[in-house]
Design a protein around this motif. Sequence first.
Motif, mmCIF file in Angstrom:
data_model
loop_
_atom_site.group_PDB
_atom_site.id
_atom_site.type_symbol
_atom_site.label_atom_id
_atom_site.label_comp_id
_atom_site.label_asym_id
_atom_site.label_seq_id
_atom_site.Cartn_x
_atom_site.Cartn_y
_atom_site.Cartn_z
ATOM 1 N N ALA A 112 0.802 -1.242 0.014
ATOM 2 C CA ALA A 112 -0.056 -0.096 -0.070
ATOM 3 C C ALA A 112 0.889 1.365 0.096
ATOM 4 O O ALA A 112 0.249 2.262 -0.527
ATOM 5 N N LEU A 113 2.029 1.299 0.671
ATOM 6 C CA LEU A 113 3.045 2.283 0.645
ATOM 7 C C LEU A 113 3.999 2.340 -0.768
ATOM 8 O O LEU A 113 4.823 3.253 -0.635
ATOM 9 N N PHE A 156 8.526 7.670 5.020
ATOM 10 C CA PHE A 156 7.147 8.159 5.205
ATOM 11 C C PHE A 156 6.977 8.861 6.562
ATOM 12 O O PHE A 156 7.187 8.185 7.594
ATOM 13 N N SER A 170 -1.843 11.018 5.655
ATOM 14 C CA SER A 170 -2.594 11.124 4.256
ATOM 15 C C SER A 170 -2.957 9.729 3.604
ATOM 16 O O SER A 170 -3.938 9.655 2.626
ATOM 17 N N ARG A 171 -2.519 8.665 3.987
ATOM 18 C CA ARG A 171 -2.862 7.350 3.462
ATOM 19 C C ARG A 171 -3.996 6.689 4.463
ATOM 20 O O ARG A 171 -4.637 5.805 3.846
ATOM 21 N N ARG A 186 -7.500 5.761 5.425
ATOM 22 C CA ARG A 186 -8.884 5.970 4.739
ATOM 23 C C ARG A 186 -9.898 5.666 5.779
ATOM 24 O O ARG A 186 -11.232 5.978 5.556
ATOM 25 N N CYS A 198 -2.658 8.011 12.499
ATOM 26 C CA CYS A 198 -3.782 7.035 11.938
ATOM 27 C C CYS A 198 -5.073 7.373 12.862
ATOM 28 O O CYS A 198 -6.141 7.041 12.649
ATOM 29 N N PHE A 243 -5.520 1.871 6.618
ATOM 30 C CA PHE A 243 -5.420 2.206 5.257
ATOM 31 C C PHE A 243 -6.467 1.427 4.409
ATOM 32 O O PHE A 243 -6.625 1.620 3.351
#
Length: 304
Positions: free
Chosen positions: A28-29, A127, A134-135, A137, A178, A264
Motif C-alpha cells: 500500500a505504501l 514516510f 495522508s494514507r 482511509r 492514524c 489504510f
Amino acid sequence: MNFAYYPGCSAMGSSQDYERSTQAVCRALDMNLVAIPDWNCCGSTPAHAVNIELSAALCVRNLDIAAREQAEILLTPCPSCLSNLKMAAKRMENPEFRSRVNELLDSPASEQWPPVTSVMQGIARHFDMSAIKSRVRTSLKGLKLAAYYGCLMSRPADLMQFEDPENPMLMENMLSACGAELVDFPLKTTCCGAAFGITERPLTARNSGRILELAATLGVDAIVVACPLCQMNLDLRQKQAGRAGETSYNIPVLYFTQLLGLAFDLPRKELALNKLTVSADRLLEKLAGLRRKDESTSTEGGRQ
C-alpha cells in the motif's frame, strides 16, 4: 521502491499474520519487499547460547547473500532476527572471530554488508507521520491502544539504534497519525518472558501477566506489538498468564502492521486477523460503530 527483505523463519509459520500484514501495508505504501534468495534461519533466540560462532555464521550467510544482491539496505520485521544480524556483523569486526566464522562458511565472508534495520524503521525513513496520515482511509479515532516494543527492539541501544531505549515512541507516532489514542505504557520495553515460554512457563506467565494486567487496568482496546515472540506470549499464552495471576484476560494483541492495514482500509483477509488467538472482533465492531456514528453525525450536520 524495492527493498531487500529478510522475513525470518517465524514468518513462514507462527507469525504468518505478521508477514501477510507487513507485505500488505508495504504494498500500500509502494514499498516492494524482495526476499533475499535462499535465506536461512538466523539462529533466533537460542543459537548464540549454544555456539556463538555457529550462530554468527548463520547470520553472516544471509548478510553475504544481501551483499551479493547489491542491496542498499536489508529490512526485517522481527526484532530477534534484527538483533542477531546486527550482532553478527558487529562481532565480525574482530579479526580472530571472523577467522573462526570463515572456517564454517563455504567461502570467506564479505568485507562489507548492507545496513540492517526493522521494517518499522524502514517505513518511517521513507514516510513521515504526515505522509502516513495522508494514507489513512478509515481513522482509528476512538480506539485506545498500548504500544509494547518488548526488550529486544531497542537494546542494546548502541547496536539497535532504535530511538530512546527505555521510551521509544515510533509505534505511538505512527498509530496516532492514524487517529488512535495511545496510552502511556510504562512496561513498553520490559521482557514478556521471551523464549522462556518453552522452558520456564511460570516465569513467562508472570512477566506477560504484568503487561496484560497493566493493559487491562488502563482499559485499552488492544496491545500493539512488533515482535512474533512477544505476540505469542501475550496472545497465545494469555490464559496461562491469567491462571498464574488468578484472573483472566481478553485483550487482543495485534501487530502494528495490522492496525496500519485497518487504517489504510486494506482487505481484512490480507491482514490475517483470523490468526489471532484472542479475537479482534470486539475491536473491529467498536471501530465500525464509531465510523457509523461519525457518518450519522456528518449526515445530520449536512441536513441542517
